[in-house]
Structures are given as C-alpha cells and as structure tokens.
Design an enzyme around this catalytic site. Structure first.
Site, PDB file in Angstrom:
ATOM      1  N   CYS A 121       1.311  -0.677  -0.265  1.00 21.66           N
ATOM      2  CA  CYS A 121       1.042  -1.963  -0.910  1.00 21.66           C
ATOM      3  C   CYS A 121       2.365  -2.607  -1.307  1.00 21.66           C
ATOM      4  O   CYS A 121       3.163  -2.010  -2.034  1.00 21.66           O
ATOM      5  CB  CYS A 121       0.166  -1.758  -2.145  1.00 21.66           C
ATOM      6  N   ASP A 157      -1.136  -7.174   9.195  1.00 17.95           N
ATOM      7  CA  ASP A 157       0.104  -7.316   9.961  1.00 17.95           C
ATOM      8  C   ASP A 157       1.205  -7.939   9.101  1.00 17.95           C
ATOM      9  O   ASP A 157       2.377  -7.571   9.224  1.00 17.95           O
ATOM     10  CB  ASP A 157      -0.142  -8.162  11.208  1.00 17.95           C
ATOM     11  N   ASP A 161       6.354  -7.070  12.566  1.00 16.91           N
ATOM     12  CA  ASP A 161       5.322  -6.060  12.819  1.00 16.91           C
ATOM     13  C   ASP A 161       4.739  -6.321  14.199  1.00 16.91           C
ATOM     14  O   ASP A 161       4.283  -7.427  14.493  1.00 16.91           O
ATOM     15  CB  ASP A 161       4.220  -6.128  11.758  1.00 16.91           C
ATOM     16  N   GLU A 198      10.250  -2.216  13.653  1.00 23.27           N
ATOM     17  CA  GLU A 198       9.865  -0.812  13.677  1.00 23.27           C
ATOM     18  C   GLU A 198      10.437  -0.121  14.909  1.00 23.27           C
ATOM     19  O   GLU A 198      10.427  -0.685  16.006  1.00 23.27           O
ATOM     20  CB  GLU A 198       8.341  -0.680  13.685  1.00 23.27           C
ATOM     21  N   CYS A 204      -5.470  -3.266  -1.327  1.00 24.53           N
ATOM     22  CA  CYS A 204      -4.941  -2.125  -2.073  1.00 24.53           C
ATOM     23  C   CYS A 204      -6.029  -1.573  -2.999  1.00 24.53           C
ATOM     24  O   CYS A 204      -6.636  -2.315  -3.787  1.00 24.53           O
ATOM     25  CB  CYS A 204      -3.717  -2.542  -2.880  1.00 24.53           C
ATOM     26  N   CYS A 230       2.325  -3.102  -5.538  1.00 24.46           N
ATOM     27  CA  CYS A 230       2.480  -1.986  -6.481  1.00 24.46           C
ATOM     28  C   CYS A 230       3.105  -0.755  -5.858  1.00 24.46           C
ATOM     29  O   CYS A 230       3.439   0.199  -6.574  1.00 24.46           O
ATOM     30  CB  CYS A 230       1.121  -1.615  -7.082  1.00 24.46           C
TER      31      CYS A 230
END
Length: 404
Positions: A335, A364, A184, A268, A354, A338
């Site tokens: 998240c 990060d 990240d 990314e 979350c 979940c």
C-alpha cells in the site's frame, strides 16, 4: 559525446545483384557452420578451441581448396565477420548470456556484413550505395543518414533485401528533461506510469492470429517443397513480418515519448524468460492450468517487454536520462499510503484496496508508484557505484529524483 546509430533502408537490387547477395549470404552461412563443426570436432578430440586468428587461417585454406574454391567469389571481409560472429557466440555462451552456438539454416536470418568503411561509398543524393563485389545498389531513401559510415549489414526478410548502416558522430551532451517516473508493465495495460498515464497494448500477434492460423493450415495441405508450398510459406512469412513491424513501431513510439519527457525512469527488472515458461511439466509430474498459462505466456511475449526496456535504455542515454531497474517483488501488494504488504490488498487484477487503511486505486498505478519509490531508494543507495549514462550528470539526476 560520441553516438553510434543505425539507419535501415530497403534495397532495390536488380536480378543479378539479388543472385549475388543470396550467394554471399550462403557463403557466410557455410563458413559459420563449417567453423562451428571444426570447433566441435576439436573439442571431441580434446584439442584447444581455435581463436579468431586460427579460424581465419582455416578460412584461407578453404578459399584455396578446390572443393570450396567458390568461397573466393564472395568478398573476404563478410566471411571473416561470420567467424567473428561465431567467436562472439562462444563468448556469450561461456559468459552464460546465451545458449551454445547452433548451426545456421538456409532462409533464416540470411545476412552478411561489410566492416571496412573505406570500401563503402554512400551517395544519398542519388539514393544509392556502393558495396564490394555488388557495385552500386539503389535503395529507398526514407531519411537522412547522419554521421560517418562505420559498417553496413545486408539482410533478407520475406523476400526483400535491407541494409543497416551504422554511423558514428559527435553530438552535444544532452540535458535531461522532466522528472522521475515509475513504470508498471502489464497485460491489460501495456505501460502504466506513476502519474496515472497509461498506454493500451497493441496485441499485434493477437490481431493477426486468425489470418496466421488459416495460412498455416493452408501450408499443411500443400506438398512439401512444391511451388504452392513455397507460396504458402511466403505468405506466412509476410504475416510474421507484419506482426513484428507493427510491434516495433508501437514500442518505438512509446519509448521515445517516455524518454523525451522524463530524466529518470524506474522500471521493474522482470525476468521475461522465467515468466513465460511452460506449465506443462513432465509425464511424471504434469502441470496444472496448462491452457491458461499458455494463453498468459502468449500475451506476455506479444507485449515485447524486454525490447521495450532495451529501447528505453539507449534512448534515455541519448537524451541524458537514466534507467533504474528495481526488483519486482511486492510492488503490486504494498500500500503506498500506509506501507502494509499483503496479497489480500489486490483482490482483483485491476483494483487495489488496502485491507489495513482502506486506500483504493488502480492496481497498475499502485505498482508504478511503488516502483518509483523503490527506484528512489535504489538510486540513493547505489548512485555512487553506478556509472551515469553518457552525458548525464549525477546532480541533475539527484534533483530530478528529489523533486519528482
């Protein structure tokens, strides 16, 4: 496995050689600009654009013309390489990879290239190199040049001359080491890995911003093109060179560490150009938070995200690894526990909480974990259609991803 690599050194020419190199760089710049003007004129007249062969014929005419006979004093191969650079610039423009070719200015990226290895003699033992019409040049021999010399590019930066020697050699097919990791990119943390490791940013420009501002203010008080103006301009160039050198050294160290310890790196696919656009807007529709966006743009460009990704790409290929680019959408809002996606999950820039299950972690690190998972999915779906990096085996990458 065949590897191409460049080795850069600082040249130590005498006064006569420096004058010659300035003349050669000026001749290449003149040929490039004249060829570009010729192409523009032909386009305005509705004529077909000349190819490289046609431009070389024009170059021969220019070298034999009395008005430009001084071009014959420069070696012909670097002049031809300037035409090749123009041809490549046109190709990149039509492929929508770059803007339309622009005319070159004196003092900006002055360089010329020798493409024929038969005309180049490298004597590493005595720290010297022979180049056509320049003779033997001394250089600062800081490392061993590996492989056969393919070409040499001579360039000027901040009053100093450098040469970049591109070589070719055969190496053993590399075996990737380590597993898969997600990355990240950020401002507060330059790089955060999915295992929790992070690297603080260097902020090279920010460190030298005060000195640069004072030097630019001093330049504005000088009479343009006077001796003091040239000295002040040279000082600004040295500061910019210091900023760039520090940033490149920082990026090389981190990219080397990551590429040597991981077989697969998921990152990314950030569009840095779009992310760093100005928010000023227009007179009819002025933008909002212009000053804050300007500071953010400056911080983004100071990090060198695109250069870092470029270095990771070829270094992973050298080490037998693979770089997987994933879309950045919702990587910081999902998240990992979940799977709930919401902007409310990230109430602050640094902390992720979350709202569905209460999972807490550094924002990060969460982004890096989601990037890694997206890399898993992308690799599983597209591995059959993506050619592996040189020397990389799909089985090795599959094992690395499955057991990461």
């Amino acid at each position: 496995m065949r590897r191409f690599q460049a080795f850069k050194f600082e040249l130590r020419p005498d006064g006569h050689q420096q004058r010659q190199m300035r003349c050669f760089a000026g001749a290449c710049r003149f040929v490039y600009n004249r060829a570009l003007a010729l192409q523009k004129a032909r386009y305005e007249q509705g004529e077909k654009r000349l190819g490289y062969a046609g431009l070389c014929k024009s170059l021969t005419e220019w070298r034999h013309n009395q008005e430009t006979a001084w071009l014959a004093d420069a070696p012909v191969h670097p002049l031809q390489q300037a035409l090749k650079d123009l041809e490549r610039a046109y190709a990149n423009f039509f492929a929508k990879l770059a803007d339309f070719p622009r005319f070159k200015k004196k003092g900006q990226s002055d360089s010329f290239r020798y493409p024929d290895p038969k005309q180049i003699k490298l004597d590493q033992g005595n720290s010297r190199i022979f180049l056509p019409k320049l003779g033997w040049l001394r250089y600062r021999n800081s490392r061993e040049v590996l492989g056969e010399v393919r070409n040499v590019t001579v360039s000027q930066s901040c009053g100093k001359w450098f040469m970049s020697i591109q070589t070719e050699r055969e190496v053993e097919p590399p075996i990737p080491k380590g597993g898969a990791v997600g990355i990240d990119m950020g401002i507060a943390r330059f790089v955060t890995l999915s295992d929790g490791t992070f690297y603080a940013p260097l902020n090279s420009f920010k460190r030298h911003e005060k000195a640069l501002r004072k030097a630019q203010q001093a330049l504005s008080r000088k009479v343009k093109f006077s001796n003091n103006w040239r000295k002040a301009k040279a000082r600004i160039q040295r500061i910019h060179a210091r900023i760039g050198n520090a940033r490149r050294d920082f990026l090389h160290k981190i990219s080397t560490t990551i590429s040597q310890n991981h077989a697969v790196v998921c990152i990314e696919d950030l569009q840095v150009r779009n992310m760093s656009k100005s928010a000023a807007g227009s007179a009819e529709a002025p933008g909002k938070n212009v000053r804050a966006k300007s500071g953010l743009n400056k911080s983004i460009l100071d990090q060198g995200w695109f250069e870092f990704r470029r270095q990771l790409d070829y270094k992973l290929a050298w080490n037998g690894g693979w770089l997987v680019k994933v879309p950045p959408q919702n990587t910081s809002r999902t998240c990992p526990a979940c799977g709930h996606v919401s902007a409310d999950n990230r109430q602050t820039q640094a902390q992720f909480v979350c709202v569905e299950c209460g999972f807490e972690e550094n924002a990060d690190v969460v982004g890096a974990i989601n990037v890694l998972r997206a890399g898993h999915a992308r690799f599983a779906c597209e591995v059959s259609g993506i050619p592996p990096a040189a020397g990389t085996h799909r089985s090795d990458l599959g094992v690395a991803l499955c057991h990461a």
